[in-house]
Motif scaffolding. Sequence first.
Motif, PDB file in Angstrom:
ATOM      1  N   LEU A 171       0.821  -1.201   0.000  1.00  9.79           N
ATOM      2  CA  LEU A 171       0.000   0.000   0.000  1.00  9.79           C
ATOM      3  C   LEU A 171       0.861   1.260   0.000  1.00  9.79           C
ATOM      4  O   LEU A 171       0.600   2.210  -0.755  1.00  9.79           O
ATOM      5  CB  LEU A 171      -0.933  -0.006   1.215  1.00  9.79           C
ATOM      6  CG  LEU A 171      -1.894   1.176   1.340  1.00  9.79           C
ATOM      7  CD1 LEU A 171      -2.841   1.234   0.147  1.00  9.79           C
ATOM      8  CD2 LEU A 171      -2.685   1.089   2.645  1.00  9.79           C
ATOM      9  N   LEU A 172       1.901   1.272   0.810  1.00 12.66           N
ATOM     10  CA  LEU A 172       2.779   2.445   0.885  1.00 12.66           C
ATOM     11  C   LEU A 172       3.541   2.664  -0.410  1.00 12.66           C
ATOM     12  O   LEU A 172       3.975   3.783  -0.699  1.00 12.66           O
ATOM     13  CB  LEU A 172       3.757   2.286   2.049  1.00 12.66           C
ATOM     14  CG  LEU A 172       3.130   2.317   3.455  1.00 12.66           C
ATOM     15  CD1 LEU A 172       4.188   2.048   4.520  1.00 12.66           C
ATOM     16  CD2 LEU A 172       2.438   3.648   3.716  1.00 12.66           C
ATOM     17  N   ASN A 173       3.677   1.598  -1.193  1.00 17.18           N
ATOM     18  CA  ASN A 173       4.384   1.715  -2.470  1.00 17.18           C
ATOM     19  C   ASN A 173       3.440   1.763  -3.671  1.00 17.18           C
ATOM     20  O   ASN A 173       3.868   1.576  -4.814  1.00 17.18           O
ATOM     21  CB  ASN A 173       5.368   0.546  -2.621  1.00 17.18           C
ATOM     22  CG  ASN A 173       6.613   0.744  -1.772  1.00 17.18           C
ATOM     23  OD1 ASN A 173       7.562   1.400  -2.201  1.00 17.18           O
ATOM     24  ND2 ASN A 173       6.604   0.193  -0.563  1.00 17.18           N
ATOM     25  N   GLY A 174       2.147   2.017  -3.403  1.00 21.78           N
ATOM     26  CA  GLY A 174       1.246   2.343  -4.496  1.00 21.78           C
ATOM     27  C   GLY A 174       0.321   1.259  -4.988  1.00 21.78           C
ATOM     28  O   GLY A 174      -0.263   1.400  -6.064  1.00 21.78           O
ATOM     29  N   VAL A 175       0.134   0.162  -4.219  1.00 18.46           N
ATOM     30  CA  VAL A 175      -0.782  -0.893  -4.653  1.00 18.46           C
ATOM     31  C   VAL A 175      -1.594  -1.383  -3.456  1.00 18.46           C
ATOM     32  O   VAL A 175      -1.032  -1.773  -2.427  1.00 18.46           O
ATOM     33  CB  VAL A 175      -0.031  -2.090  -5.278  1.00 18.46           C
ATOM     34  CG1 VAL A 175      -1.040  -3.128  -5.766  1.00 18.46           C
ATOM     35  CG2 VAL A 175       0.846  -1.637  -6.426  1.00 18.46           C
ATOM     36  N   TYR A 176      -2.903  -1.352  -3.598  1.00 23.23           N
ATOM     37  CA  TYR A 176      -3.793  -1.898  -2.566  1.00 23.23           C
ATOM     38  C   TYR A 176      -4.232  -3.286  -2.992  1.00 23.23           C
ATOM     39  O   TYR A 176      -4.830  -3.470  -4.057  1.00 23.23           O
ATOM     40  CB  TYR A 176      -5.006  -0.980  -2.391  1.00 23.23           C
ATOM     41  CG  TYR A 176      -6.100  -1.548  -1.524  1.00 23.23           C
ATOM     42  CD1 TYR A 176      -5.816  -2.124  -0.281  1.00 23.23           C
ATOM     43  CD2 TYR A 176      -7.434  -1.501  -1.937  1.00 23.23           C
ATOM     44  CE1 TYR A 176      -6.825  -2.630   0.517  1.00 23.23           C
ATOM     45  CE2 TYR A 176      -8.457  -2.008  -1.136  1.00 23.23           C
ATOM     46  CZ  TYR A 176      -8.139  -2.571   0.085  1.00 23.23           C
ATOM     47  OH  TYR A 176      -9.146  -3.096   0.879  1.00 23.23           O
ATOM     48  N   ILE A 177      -3.902  -4.285  -2.190  1.00 25.10           N
ATOM     49  CA  ILE A 177      -4.296  -5.670  -2.452  1.00 25.10           C
ATOM     50  C   ILE A 177      -5.066  -6.189  -1.240  1.00 25.10           C
ATOM     51  O   ILE A 177      -5.060  -5.578  -0.169  1.00 25.10           O
ATOM     52  CB  ILE A 177      -3.065  -6.565  -2.732  1.00 25.10           C
ATOM     53  CG1 ILE A 177      -2.034  -6.437  -1.598  1.00 25.10           C
ATOM     54  CG2 ILE A 177      -2.456  -6.231  -4.088  1.00 25.10           C
ATOM     55  CD1 ILE A 177      -0.798  -7.287  -1.797  1.00 25.10           C
TER      56      ILE A 177
END
Length: 427
Positions: free
Chosen positions: A387-393
């Motif tokens: 998330l902190l690096n730009g991807v919500y999984i």
Amino acid sequence: MQDQGSISSRLSQRALDSLAAPVPLRAKLIRALPELYHPTLNPTGAINMGLAHNDLMQKDIMEKLSTCLEFQTSDLEYGDPHGSRVLRGLVADLMNRHFNPVIPLHFRNITVVPGAGAAVWQLVQSLADPGDSVMVLAPYYGNFDLDVCVSTGVKLIPIYPHHSMDGGIDMDLLNSTKIIGTKCKVLLITNPRNPHGCCYSVKDMKHLLTFASKHSLHVIFDEVYGLSTFNPIPGTESSLFEPFTSVLSIANIEQWIAPQLVHVVYGMSKDFCLNGLRLGFIVDQYNADLRSAVTLSSMFGYMSTLNDRLVCNLLKDTTWIDWFVNTNRQRLYKAYELTTKYLEQLGIEYIPSGVGPFIVVKIDRLFKNHGQEISFEIEEAIWETALLNGVYIAQGYVFHCLEPGYFRLTYSLEWDHNNLHMLWGTS
């Protein structure tokens, strides 16, 4: 005057119990929402691969909806809280064409509610009392924690009658499931399955119906992904996986369970990319008392007259609707092919699927290859780092997976190789 600082919140015990109910999926979404991409509010935000949404047909549905919206003077009056007769008839027609019910559906069999989650909630309110429980086949869609438990006083009990995430029903495991006295009133099933992305066979469905009948349980089938399957493969007669079969299409269902105990949930959010319209349906053919009960409770989730007419105008064009369903399946299959090829290229293990818009990956092997074991703590750290690096999984924990290392990835997005590099760190 009484000291305001000494006054408690004075909430009901029901409200306090609802606030205390753990809903991991909701908690993760609340954490992620401020970070997610938005074209105007957050143009550099995280790619949303955690929510189940389908972007592949958005342009098509938007163009069609622009021709369907109209305003009339009657919109200023009260409509039908459970959906107009016209809308319910069109939904019945849609499901008659695509779900193949043994007995054709009639408008009286449909109750319209604000979303499939609301449909589950209203059914639980009508079928179970405070202190009762609902059994759910697990792993399961994490918002069932909310849909079943909030303001109902009903407990949700997961059962695991499978040997693997993509495995079928093991009858020994199912029959060994302990029913807690007479307090269990409902068995909740998702088919197509979420997060698994696969379907139950007719044989497995009959096993589940027999189990429910043995214990006098109502059965709720959540079939919201019923038209987002690509089995058989679009344009062929070949099936890679178990195809979707609606419980409505099982002939002679009374051989396995009393039909008045079987209920179906459907909606427009997933198969028609209309998450925001909040349109769900309770489908019941045999239980008139239940239909009366959910019609009464629909007064508290009143159907908007504008939404009603909008969806009526959409569903009336049956040629376009059937084109949309078939085209969506084709695009989902192509996105699935791209996704699985890319995962294989990276050496990422995944669960083969026949249903969009997501796929489950398992990364424990990546750790074992380096002599390490994955844990739920590591799974949490991976989720936060992504998330902190730009991807919500979506991590397996929110779906109540028993083992760590599972993640659900939404792949029904506009494919951009830059997005892929952001997700996997490749070049």
